[in-house]
Design a protein around this motif. Structure first.
Motif, PDB file in Angstrom:
ATOM      1  N   SER B  96      43.442  37.396  -7.049  1.00 43.80           N
ATOM      2  CA  SER B  96      44.099  38.456  -6.293  1.00 43.80           C
ATOM      3  C   SER B  96      44.275  38.014  -4.856  1.00 43.80           C
ATOM      4  O   SER B  96      43.410  37.326  -4.301  1.00 43.80           O
ATOM      5  CB  SER B  96      43.232  39.720  -6.362  1.00 43.80           C
ATOM      6  N   LEU B  97      45.376  38.413  -4.277  1.00 45.98           N
ATOM      7  CA  LEU B  97      45.592  38.157  -2.862  1.00 45.98           C
ATOM      8  C   LEU B  97      45.362  39.447  -2.076  1.00 45.98           C
ATOM      9  O   LEU B  97      45.948  39.674  -1.035  1.00 45.98           O
ATOM     10  CB  LEU B  97      47.009  37.613  -2.627  1.00 45.98           C
ATOM     11  N   GLY B  98      44.484  40.296  -2.601  1.00 44.76           N
ATOM     12  CA  GLY B  98      44.215  41.585  -1.978  1.00 44.76           C
ATOM     13  C   GLY B  98      43.483  41.495  -0.663  1.00 44.76           C
ATOM     14  O   GLY B  98      43.513  42.422   0.144  1.00 44.76           O
ATOM     15  N   ALA B  99      42.847  40.356  -0.418  1.00 45.17           N
ATOM     16  CA  ALA B  99      42.119  40.223   0.848  1.00 45.17           C
ATOM     17  C   ALA B  99      43.014  39.680   1.952  1.00 45.17           C
ATOM     18  O   ALA B  99      42.583  39.426   3.060  1.00 45.17           O
ATOM     19  CB  ALA B  99      40.912  39.325   0.651  1.00 45.17           C
ATOM     20  N   THR B 100      44.280  39.463   1.619  1.00 44.18           N
ATOM     21  CA  THR B 100      45.189  39.007   2.675  1.00 44.18           C
ATOM     22  C   THR B 100      45.590  40.211   3.522  1.00 44.18           C
ATOM     23  O   THR B 100      45.804  41.306   3.009  1.00 44.18           O
ATOM     24  CB  THR B 100      46.466  38.372   2.076  1.00 44.18           C
ATOM     25  N   ASP B 101      45.654  39.985   4.812  1.00 40.42           N
ATOM     26  CA  ASP B 101      46.090  41.073   5.701  1.00 40.42           C
ATOM     27  C   ASP B 101      47.070  40.484   6.707  1.00 40.42           C
ATOM     28  O   ASP B 101      46.677  39.798   7.639  1.00 40.42           O
ATOM     29  CB  ASP B 101      44.885  41.686   6.414  1.00 40.42           C
ATOM     30  N   MET B 102      48.330  40.678   6.443  1.00 39.51           N
ATOM     31  CA  MET B 102      49.344  40.087   7.304  1.00 39.51           C
ATOM     32  C   MET B 102      50.101  41.194   8.051  1.00 39.51           C
ATOM     33  O   MET B 102      51.217  40.988   8.507  1.00 39.51           O
ATOM     34  CB  MET B 102      50.322  39.276   6.446  1.00 39.51           C
TER      35      MET B 102
END
Lengths: 163, 308, 112
Positions: B96-102
């Motif tokens: 998952s890329l759920g921890a990305t915060d852009m």
């Protein structure tokens, strides 16, 4: 796990003439045993004995054929039944096949048409002259000769139709 | 599981064929053996030998297990293995890329990254799951093929031995015949259909809808293909010569079915290769521009944009 | 007005978090690719050779497997390269703004 050969070797069938104490056992090898209840043989005359033996063999061979068909592996049982005219012609010829065998002394003769219509002939005086045990021995001889003739003729018939 | 017992069958068949042939000869059944009976039947073990060397179906288990593990990694939307009903995966929450915060970065490359890489990420991963499942289905097909081939040879050998036993010492009143089956092609059908499943999705722009198309299309193909039925054949023979001739033809046929199965699997994967090319935009996101931008560019409006 | 100081520190911390996530997922992708590698085990040799059939799998299958592996490896590389670019950018920003660097460091240390 036994092979088919072993299972066939162990085939043994029995038959009894209904209403009598006259019985027989036949093994896959062709070895025959005939048994009479106490005093039964002594009270039989030739015509009746011929008659009963014919019935006995008809029943016995029917059992023999049934037991061998039952021993067939699945892949053979699945293929039972004629597939073509050639096979039907073979079956027709087989069912009218005549086979015969006699004891060495000629006293007992066994014949059949198509393994169903059995005839047993005893030379006159046989019942009086042969004790039960001797009669049974002669019958076994005749039956062995009959089976050999039957097998030979089936072979020839099969080779004629299928090779 | 070794297949050594096949050679024992072969030797038994040879011995029984010789025994029967001698009896047939006494009864004047054809043929004549110009090189003698033993000489004629000496070919039998070498005929079975290549079949005793067939790969053990279990030898594919390890690689299939690896593919299952790979699929478990890639499972983001659905754990159903479209080509193996005995296999399901749990959703892999680590994928998952759920921890990305852009959210602070709104430059051109940053927005494309969010829109075209992060947002559709689970769908790409799921399509890759389906792709690995498709590759795995090839191994299942080979495994099924070898298992079916072993089964067919085994049953043939048993039935030939039975036929020789039945005709050996006695002549039974019925014609000597028996049924065998060729199951190799039928064994790969269910899997073979799967191989073709990663088809070209309906033409549509790249986007959320298109990306789900592969999985659904793949499942449809797997279900729709009609199964091949095993091919039956009746063999017959009264003499050793006839029975062994039938045996030889059946062995040749089994060989043919193995080759045909190989061709089918190869053709299926040739198709899959084409599908991978045609469907590439559904299998892997474009490389983010961010990855190749210089230090200066990435801090500008074309890159991440000014920090907010 | 672009962020500076502490606020910038928070922004580049977010780049760091994103890069971390990308790298973690790249690991999973490399593992997934490795599992498909035919040289991973000598299974092809173990599958045995039949005299009349020397190839236990078709070349088409091998190529499909290799292409699939490449999709996974390419994804891993894209993830790693993007992560690297984000990390580098965070460091570049930190190098020009001490307050941002301090906040960035504090947030990283608190993020376990």
């Amino acid at each position: 796990m036994s092979t088919l050969a072993e299972r066939l070797d162990s085939i043994r069938v029995r038959a009894t003439v209904p209403g009598t104490e006259i019985g027989a056992e036949l093994r896959h090898s062709g070895e025959l045993t005939v048994t009479f209840g106490p005093s039964v043989y002594d009270w039989l005359d030739e015509r009746n004995l011929e008659h009963f033996m014919a019935i006995l063999f008809r029943l016995l061979l029917a059992e023999w054929v049934r037991a061998h068909r039952a021993a067939l592996p699945d892949e053979f049982r699945a293929a039972l039944g004629p597939d073509d005219q050639q096979e039907r012609d073979y079956l027709a010829a087989r069912d009218t096949l005549e086979a015969t065998g006699a004891s060495a002394d000629g006293r007992v003769t066994i014949s059949a048409v198509g393994l169903e219509n059995f005839t047993v002939r005893l030379t006159p005086g046989s019942v009086r002259e042969l004790r039960e045990q001797k009669f049974v021995e002669r019958t076994r001889e005749a039956f062995r000769a009959f089976l050999d003739d039957q097998n030979t003729k089936i072979s020839e018939l099969k080779y004629r139709f299928f090779t | 599981m070794s297949f050594d017992h096949l050679m024992k069958h072969a030797n038994d068949i040879q011995a029984k064929a010789i025994r029967n042939a001698k009896i047939d000869q006494v009864k004047n059944a054809p043929p004549v053996y110009p090189d003698g009976i033993e000489g004629y039947y000496s070919y039998i073990p070498s005929m079975f030998e290549p079949f005793s060397q067939m790969p053990d179906p279990a030898s594919y288990d390890h690689m299939i297990g690896n593919m299952d593990k790979s699929m478990a990694n890639l499972c983001t939307l659905s754990g159903v293995d479209p080509f193996d009903k005995d296999h399901t995966c749990m959703i892999n929450t680590d994928m998952s890329l759920g921890a990305t915060d852009m959210s602070d970065w709104n430059g051109k490359a940053a927005n494309l990254f969010k829109e075209r890489f992060v947002e559709p990420f689970p769908k790409y991963s799921q399509n890759q799951f389906t792709l690995v499942a498709t590759v795995k289905s090839g191994l299942l097909a080979y495994q099924a093929k070898w298992a079916a081939a072993r089964r067919d040879i085994d049953e043939l050998a048993h039935s030939v031995e039975n036929a020789l036993d039945l005709t050996g010492t006695q002549m039974f009143p019925d014609k000597n015949k028996w049924e065998i089956q060729f199951t190799v092609l039928a064994s790969i059908t269910a899997v073979g259909a799967a191989i073709l499943a990663l088809g070209t999705p309906p033409t549509s722009p790249v986007g959320a809808l298109a990306l789900t198309a592969i999985g659904a299309y793949a499942q449809t193909r797997a279900v729709d293909a009609p199964p091949d039925l095993p091919e039956k054949r009746t063999l017959q023979g009264e003499t050793a010569y006839q029975i062994t001739n039938e045996m030889t033809e059946a062995l040749n046929k089994i060989n043919q079915t193995i080759d045909a199965a190989d061709e089918k699997i190869a053709a299926g994967f040739a198709r899959t290769l084409q599908d991978i090319t045609d469907s590439r935009r559904h299998l892997i996101a474009n490389r983010p521009a961010l990855a190749d931008q210089s230090s200066t560019e990435i801090r500008g409006y074309d890159g991440l944009g000014p920090p907010q | 007005m672009p962020d500076q100081g502490e606020a910038l520190g928070v922004d580049i911390f977010h780049l760091y978090k994103t890069a971390k996530n990308l790298r973690e997922v790249a690991v999973i992708y490399r593992d997934s690719a490795r599992l498909l590698s035919l040289s991973e085990s000598s299974w092809l040799a173990n599958a045995g050779e039949s005299r009349s059939r020397p190839h236990p799998v078709a070349p088409e299958w091998e190529t499909a497997c290799a292409e699939t592996t490449k999709v996974l490896e390419d994804t891993a590389r894209n993830l790693d390269d993007t992560a690297h670019a984000l990390d580098r950018t965070a460091d570049d920003y930190a190098a020009t703004d001490q307050a941002a660097a301090a906040e960035y460091k504090r947030l990283r240390e608190a993020d376990v």
